[in-house]
Design a protein around this motif. Structure first.
Motif, PDB file in Angstrom:
ATOM      1  N   TRP A 149       0.822  -1.214   0.000  1.00 52.67           N
ATOM      2  CA  TRP A 149       0.000   0.000   0.000  1.00 52.67           C
ATOM      3  C   TRP A 149       0.860   1.270   0.000  1.00 52.67           C
ATOM      4  O   TRP A 149       1.946   1.310   0.593  1.00 52.67           O
ATOM      5  CB  TRP A 149      -0.903   0.003   1.220  1.00 52.67           C
ATOM      6  CG  TRP A 149      -1.892   1.135   1.234  1.00 52.67           C
ATOM      7  CD1 TRP A 149      -3.163   1.118   0.750  1.00 52.67           C
ATOM      8  CD2 TRP A 149      -1.679   2.449   1.762  1.00 52.67           C
ATOM      9  NE1 TRP A 149      -3.758   2.349   0.933  1.00 52.67           N
ATOM     10  CE2 TRP A 149      -2.868   3.184   1.549  1.00 52.67           C
ATOM     11  CE3 TRP A 149      -0.594   3.078   2.376  1.00 52.67           C
ATOM     12  CZ2 TRP A 149      -3.003   4.522   1.938  1.00 52.67           C
ATOM     13  CZ3 TRP A 149      -0.728   4.410   2.754  1.00 52.67           C
ATOM     14  CH2 TRP A 149      -1.921   5.112   2.537  1.00 52.67           C
ATOM     15  N   HIS A 150       0.352   2.313  -0.637  1.00 56.09           N
ATOM     16  CA  HIS A 150       0.963   3.644  -0.601  1.00 56.09           C
ATOM     17  C   HIS A 150      -0.128   4.679  -0.832  1.00 56.09           C
ATOM     18  O   HIS A 150      -1.185   4.372  -1.394  1.00 56.09           O
ATOM     19  CB  HIS A 150       2.044   3.773  -1.687  1.00 56.09           C
ATOM     20  CG  HIS A 150       1.504   3.601  -3.080  1.00 56.09           C
ATOM     21  ND1 HIS A 150       0.853   4.605  -3.769  1.00 56.09           N
ATOM     22  CD2 HIS A 150       1.489   2.514  -3.897  1.00 56.09           C
ATOM     23  CE1 HIS A 150       0.476   4.162  -4.952  1.00 56.09           C
ATOM     24  NE2 HIS A 150       0.834   2.880  -5.052  1.00 56.09           N
ATOM     25  N   PHE A 196       0.494   9.206  -8.334  1.00 55.39           N
ATOM     26  CA  PHE A 196       0.674   7.894  -8.967  1.00 55.39           C
ATOM     27  C   PHE A 196      -0.452   7.557  -9.939  1.00 55.39           C
ATOM     28  O   PHE A 196      -0.351   6.599 -10.698  1.00 55.39           O
ATOM     29  CB  PHE A 196       0.755   6.806  -7.899  1.00 55.39           C
ATOM     30  CG  PHE A 196       2.006   6.858  -7.065  1.00 55.39           C
ATOM     31  CD1 PHE A 196       3.237   6.562  -7.627  1.00 55.39           C
ATOM     32  CD2 PHE A 196       1.953   7.206  -5.731  1.00 55.39           C
ATOM     33  CE1 PHE A 196       4.401   6.597  -6.859  1.00 55.39           C
ATOM     34  CE2 PHE A 196       3.097   7.241  -4.951  1.00 55.39           C
ATOM     35  CZ  PHE A 196       4.333   6.949  -5.517  1.00 55.39           C
ATOM     36  N   GLY A 197      -1.576   8.284  -9.875  1.00 52.21           N
ATOM     37  CA  GLY A 197      -2.682   8.021 -10.789  1.00 52.21           C
ATOM     38  C   GLY A 197      -3.582   6.874 -10.381  1.00 52.21           C
ATOM     39  O   GLY A 197      -4.614   6.646 -11.008  1.00 52.21           O
ATOM     40  N   HIS A 198      -3.210   6.144  -9.323  1.00 58.34           N
ATOM     41  CA  HIS A 198      -4.060   5.055  -8.827  1.00 58.34           C
ATOM     42  C   HIS A 198      -4.019   5.072  -7.306  1.00 58.34           C
ATOM     43  O   HIS A 198      -3.158   5.732  -6.696  1.00 58.34           O
ATOM     44  CB  HIS A 198      -3.601   3.697  -9.359  1.00 58.34           C
ATOM     45  CG  HIS A 198      -2.255   3.268  -8.852  1.00 58.34           C
ATOM     46  ND1 HIS A 198      -1.071   3.701  -9.415  1.00 58.34           N
ATOM     47  CD2 HIS A 198      -1.888   2.454  -7.823  1.00 58.34           C
ATOM     48  CE1 HIS A 198      -0.043   3.171  -8.768  1.00 58.34           C
ATOM     49  NE2 HIS A 198      -0.512   2.404  -7.795  1.00 58.34           N
ATOM     50  N   GLU A 199      -4.927   4.360  -6.677  1.00 58.58           N
ATOM     51  CA  GLU A 199      -4.999   4.302  -5.214  1.00 58.58           C
ATOM     52  C   GLU A 199      -5.278   2.865  -4.783  1.00 58.58           C
ATOM     53  O   GLU A 199      -5.760   2.050  -5.558  1.00 58.58           O
ATOM     54  CB  GLU A 199      -6.065   5.262  -4.681  1.00 58.58           C
ATOM     55  CG  GLU A 199      -7.420   5.178  -5.381  1.00 58.58           C
ATOM     56  CD  GLU A 199      -8.241   3.971  -5.023  1.00 58.58           C
ATOM     57  OE1 GLU A 199      -8.136   3.495  -3.869  1.00 58.58           O
ATOM     58  OE2 GLU A 199      -8.996   3.485  -5.883  1.00 58.58           O
ATOM     59  N   HIS A 200      -4.969   2.592  -3.517  1.00 56.37           N
ATOM     60  CA  HIS A 200      -5.144   1.242  -2.975  1.00 56.37           C
ATOM     61  C   HIS A 200      -6.132   1.215  -1.819  1.00 56.37           C
ATOM     62  O   HIS A 200      -6.078   0.317  -0.969  1.00 56.37           O
ATOM     63  CB  HIS A 200      -3.799   0.679  -2.526  1.00 56.37           C
ATOM     64  CG  HIS A 200      -2.833   0.428  -3.648  1.00 56.37           C
ATOM     65  ND1 HIS A 200      -3.127  -0.405  -4.715  1.00 56.37           N
ATOM     66  CD2 HIS A 200      -1.583   0.925  -3.893  1.00 56.37           C
ATOM     67  CE1 HIS A 200      -2.102  -0.434  -5.550  1.00 56.37           C
ATOM     68  NE2 HIS A 200      -1.149   0.365  -5.084  1.00 56.37           N
ATOM     69  N   GLY A 201      -7.042   2.200  -1.748  1.00 55.88           N
ATOM     70  CA  GLY A 201      -8.072   2.168  -0.724  1.00 55.88           C
ATOM     71  C   GLY A 201      -7.601   2.721   0.604  1.00 55.88           C
ATOM     72  O   GLY A 201      -6.728   3.590   0.686  1.00 55.88           O
ATOM     73  N   ALA A 202      -8.178   2.203   1.689  1.00 54.80           N
ATOM     74  CA  ALA A 202      -7.901   2.704   3.031  1.00 54.80           C
ATOM     75  C   ALA A 202      -6.467   2.393   3.446  1.00 54.80           C
ATOM     76  O   ALA A 202      -5.896   1.374   3.049  1.00 54.80           O
ATOM     77  CB  ALA A 202      -8.878   2.086   4.032  1.00 54.80           C
ATOM     78  N   GLY A 205      -5.184  -2.628  -8.985  1.00 57.69           N
ATOM     79  CA  GLY A 205      -6.446  -3.223  -8.554  1.00 57.69           C
ATOM     80  C   GLY A 205      -6.480  -3.684  -7.112  1.00 57.69           C
ATOM     81  O   GLY A 205      -7.539  -4.051  -6.607  1.00 57.69           O
ATOM     82  N   HIS A 206      -5.335  -3.674  -6.405  1.00 55.37           N
ATOM     83  CA  HIS A 206      -5.315  -4.100  -5.002  1.00 55.37           C
ATOM     84  C   HIS A 206      -5.904  -2.991  -4.133  1.00 55.37           C
ATOM     85  O   HIS A 206      -5.368  -1.879  -4.087  1.00 55.37           O
ATOM     86  CB  HIS A 206      -3.892  -4.422  -4.554  1.00 55.37           C
ATOM     87  CG  HIS A 206      -3.290  -5.604  -5.238  1.00 55.37           C
ATOM     88  ND1 HIS A 206      -3.626  -6.904  -4.927  1.00 55.37           N
ATOM     89  CD2 HIS A 206      -2.368  -5.690  -6.240  1.00 55.37           C
ATOM     90  CE1 HIS A 206      -2.941  -7.738  -5.679  1.00 55.37           C
ATOM     91  NE2 HIS A 206      -2.161  -7.028  -6.494  1.00 55.37           N
ATOM     92  N   LYS A 207      -7.004  -3.296  -3.419  1.00 55.04           N
ATOM     93  CA  LYS A 207      -7.716  -2.307  -2.617  1.00 55.04           C
ATOM     94  C   LYS A 207      -7.812  -2.787  -1.162  1.00 55.04           C
ATOM     95  O   LYS A 207      -8.068  -3.961  -0.902  1.00 55.04           O
ATOM     96  CB  LYS A 207      -9.128  -2.068  -3.165  1.00 55.04           C
ATOM     97  CG  LYS A 207      -9.183  -1.793  -4.679  1.00 55.04           C
ATOM     98  CD  LYS A 207      -8.390  -0.551  -5.089  1.00 55.04           C
ATOM     99  CE  LYS A 207      -8.537  -0.284  -6.588  1.00 55.04           C
ATOM    100  NZ  LYS A 207      -7.698   0.854  -7.035  1.00 55.04           N
ATOM    101  N   VAL A 208      -7.650  -1.847  -0.221  1.00 56.45           N
ATOM    102  CA  VAL A 208      -7.660  -2.162   1.206  1.00 56.45           C
ATOM    103  C   VAL A 208      -8.930  -1.614   1.849  1.00 56.45           C
ATOM    104  O   VAL A 208      -9.362  -0.485   1.533  1.00 56.45           O
ATOM    105  CB  VAL A 208      -6.417  -1.583   1.909  1.00 56.45           C
ATOM    106  CG1 VAL A 208      -6.488  -1.801   3.423  1.00 56.45           C
ATOM    107  CG2 VAL A 208      -5.152  -2.217   1.341  1.00 56.45           C
ATOM    108  N   PHE A 209      -9.518  -2.401   2.753  1.00 58.59           N
ATOM    109  CA  PHE A 209     -10.740  -2.023   3.460  1.00 58.59           C
ATOM    110  C   PHE A 209     -10.508  -2.206   4.962  1.00 58.59           C
ATOM    111  O   PHE A 209      -9.976  -3.232   5.390  1.00 58.59           O
ATOM    112  CB  PHE A 209     -11.923  -2.888   3.001  1.00 58.59           C
ATOM    113  CG  PHE A 209     -12.166  -2.839   1.516  1.00 58.59           C
ATOM    114  CD1 PHE A 209     -13.070  -1.938   0.979  1.00 58.59           C
ATOM    115  CD2 PHE A 209     -11.468  -3.680   0.654  1.00 58.59           C
ATOM    116  CE1 PHE A 209     -13.296  -1.890  -0.388  1.00 58.59           C
ATOM    117  CE2 PHE A 209     -11.681  -3.640  -0.709  1.00 58.59           C
ATOM    118  CZ  PHE A 209     -12.597  -2.727  -1.235  1.00 58.59           C
ATOM    119  N   VAL A 210     -10.923  -1.224   5.764  1.00 57.15           N
ATOM    120  CA  VAL A 210     -10.690  -1.241   7.212  1.00 57.15           C
ATOM    121  C   VAL A 210     -12.002  -0.984   7.949  1.00 57.15           C
ATOM    122  O   VAL A 210     -12.766  -0.081   7.580  1.00 57.15           O
ATOM    123  CB  VAL A 210      -9.657  -0.170   7.617  1.00 57.15           C
ATOM    124  CG1 VAL A 210      -9.577  -0.038   9.140  1.00 57.15           C
ATOM    125  CG2 VAL A 210      -8.285  -0.499   7.041  1.00 57.15           C
TER     126      VAL A 210
END
Length: 656
Positions: free
Chosen positions: A297-298, A313-319, A375-380
């Protein structure tokens, strides 16, 4: 509490200190030593009430009533605590039996009671059977006091990562409970504590990563002791911890770390819209369980150390996974055994796919599956109050709320045709609850079947697609917007993409060890399935953005508002509202069963099957520990992040 004998009641609640006084008349109250009082001629002492002299952190005022008559004893007890709180308890006790009655005082009344340090419990009783009588009595109750105490506060972590805590039990009947080691709000490890009066040593085991991260002076480490015997009491002590002195042998050379495919081949490269360099993105890395380097994640926007200026970076990985109460625990679980000081730990993106390739080479018959970095997304979700299937709060045995925290990483791309046919996507699912439930899993979750999806306008009708060689699913589905549906009615619900999982960890004989089914929604995907653009060998897609510039009936509401007055631009442009960054998620079932190994560790194939206690090539370590409440209980589904947008003013754009 159900009716029970006096002895059983004392065993269950750990009551070791009771005092009682016997009163004359049909109903008598006992507190302290039993003192006989002459009974009136018309009243026979057929009933007795015993009041527990202490009140623990479970806030229970406990009264036990015994019936000495040959017939049922019944009536009511009116209780009043001098520091606040009243209750009326009805009783009906079988002949020569007993019944324990509990009055749980409110949190505010308990706070006032403990602040005062003592209270008078007034009891007014009305007996109706086997004869009528009234009585009053006043008894003194006090807050329960801890009986377990740490013998000292300075400890050394042994070479085997064991922390030997010395606990002294002051209770004559012995002590029991649990001990947790915490750093801030994070629980690092825990163990049961039990013993007779005297000093005992409880060994807590830390992970390699936790020992590596241990500070020389750590004022935030606390030992939290939760006693269940002789009373329910919780207390915390600040600890000073240090590592054992290193052996005089020379330090070994740092291990050589190879790069995973996710890091070396599937990592991110900038587009014309992105201002951060690829090398800066590559610096966000972690070491996986296999000792390889993985991306992790970043933030979507950071300061470039080379220029001192913000870049995207143009993309995000969620929380941010560090916002999860579980982060340190999960990161330590995925750290390699040979981790050295200074090496990064975190969530390894692409680890399951890496093991799939190893498993496939060893066992054969498994198609490879590597996914893009964005496509890797984080959820908390922290401190979630759990609901059963009837939307009622689930509670622990002491009546307190069942609370769980969750940390999830799900690969969910929403810009390409991939998910229209491919059903397997990498998942990391971790949960920890205050009933003892613990689970950390990494698998390729199958959202329904390969070569099949569902549309938003007809979510119960399967749409056949082509091209995937992945295995069939055993539940769940992918609901993806279709061009015909959104074109006819461009609204938030026709565009809403929803992936419903049905994940399991199973033993070789098919026994389900863990079942969990989170859902993941996207409110602004940048793709729609387009049947008119599909062929016998390809799955066609179109772009929601383009609906704004249709010559006939252009979309003008919701996310399309104002776009038809702007000169047409590409779907990858950061001006597009269709970035796939507006996401929500749903928590549903969490059912766990005991594993063959009491540690809760099993090793499954990359899809969660054939879980055994011994590791094989390509197998993935999974942690499954049922709690005292969660197991087979059915849960209600709860929604989170209904308004979350991880792509707001930070340069995020499709593909994301």
């Amino acid at each position: 509490m159900n009716p029970t004998t006096w002895g059983a009641s004392r065993t269950k609640y750990g009551v070791a200190r009771r005092r009682a006084i016997t009163l004359g008349c049909a109903l008598a109250v006992l507190l302290g030593a039993i003192v006989a009082v002459p009974a009136p001629a018309m009243a026979v002492a057929q009933q007795r009430v015993t009041v527990e002299a202490t009140v623990g952190t479970d806030r229970q005022v406990t009264v036990t009533l015994a019936c000495a008559a040959a017939k049922t004893c019944s009536g009511k007890l009116a209780l009043k605590l001098s520091t606040g709180g009243t209750a009326t308890l009805a009783y009906s006790v079988k002949a020569r039996g007993s019944q324990t009655l509990n009055w749980k005082i409110s949190t505010a009344h308990y706070r006032a009671f403990t602040k005062r340090g003592t209270a008078t419990l007034s009891i007014a009783g009305t007996a109706t059977k086997p004869n009528t009588a009234k009585f009053t009595h006043r008894a003194t109750v006090k807050p329960a006091q801890p009986q377990f105490a740490l013998a000292r506060t300075n400890y050394t972590i042994e070479a085997n990562r064991s922390l030997p805590l010395q606990l002294t039990c002051a209770a004559a009947a012995g002590c029991a409970g649990t001990v947790q080691l915490k750093l801030g709000s994070s629980v690092l490890t825990q163990a049961n504590a039990r013993g007779k009066k005297g000093t005992h040593t409880v060994h807590l085991t830390l992970s390699t990563a936790q020992v590596v991260a241990l500070k020389t002076t750590a004022t935030k480490y606390t030992a939290v002791v939760t006693e269940t015997k002789p009373d329910a009491v919780q207390h915390a002590t600040t600890l000073q911890l240090k590592k054992a002195a290193p052996k005089p042998d020379p330090e070994p050379e740092p291990p050589v770390r190879g790069a995973s495919k996710a890091y070396a081949e599937r990592n991110w490269t900038p587009t014309a819209y992105d201002s951060c360099p690829a090398a800066l993105h590559a610096s966000y890395q972690t070491i996986g369980p296999d000792g390889k380097i993985y991306p992790t994640w970043h933030p979507a926007q950071v300061t470039n150390p080379a220029t001192g200026e913000l870049c995207t970076f143009g993309h995000e990985h969620g929380a941010d996974p560090r916002s999860s109460q579980l982060f340190d625990w999960v990161a330590a679980f995925y750290a390699p055994d040979d981790l050295v000081a200074g090496e990064p730990v975190g969530l390894p993106f692409g680890y399951t796919s890496e093991e799939l390739e190893n498993y496939g080479h060893e066992h054969g018959g498994m198609a490879m599956r590597h996914e893009d970095n964005g496509g890797h997304k984080v959820f908390v979700a922290n401190d979630v109050k759990m609901l059963d299937a009837h939307r009622s709060w689930l509670r622990l045995s002491d009546g307190s709320q069942l609370v769980c925290s969750f940390l999830i990483k799900q690969h969910q791309g929403s810009w390409s045709p991939d998910a229209t046919s491919n059903n397997a996507h990498e998942s990391l699912y971790a949960a920890r609850c205050n009933d003892g439930t613990e689970i950390i899993t990494s698998i390729l979750t199958r959202f329904g079947n390969a070569n099949e999806m569902f549309g938003t306008c007809a979510p119960d009708t399967a749409i056949p697609t082509v091209g995937s060689v992945l295995p069939a699913g055993d539940g769940g589905r992918r609901i993806i917007p279709t061009t015909d549906c959104v074109r006819a009615n461009p609204t938030d619900w026709t565009l809403y993409e929803l992936w419903e999982s049905d994940s399991k960890i199973t033993a070789p004989d098919g026994t389900v060890l863990a079942a969990f089914d989170p859902w993941f929604g996207i409110r602004n995907p940048s793709r729609m399935y387009d049947a008119s653009a599909s062929t016998a060998t390809t799955n066609g897609i179109s772009r929601p953005l383009d609906l704004a510039w249709y010559a006939e009936n252009p979309a003008a509401d919701y996310l399309w508002a104002g776009l038809n007055h702007v000169e047409r631009f590409d779907y990858t442009d950061p001006r597009s509202p269709f970035t796939g960054a507006q996401r929500d998620f749903y928590l549903g079932e969490l059912q766990l069963a005991p594993t063959p190994d009491t540690t809760g560790i099993v090793y499954s194939d990359p899809y969660g099957g054939a879980a055994k206690t011994k590791r094989t090539v390509g197998a993935i370590q999974q942690l499954i520990r049922p709690g005292s409440v969660l197991g087979t209980v059915q849960l209600s589904r709860q929604k989170f992040d209904a308004k979350a947008d991880y792509g707001s003013n930070n340069g995020v754009h499709a593909p994301n």
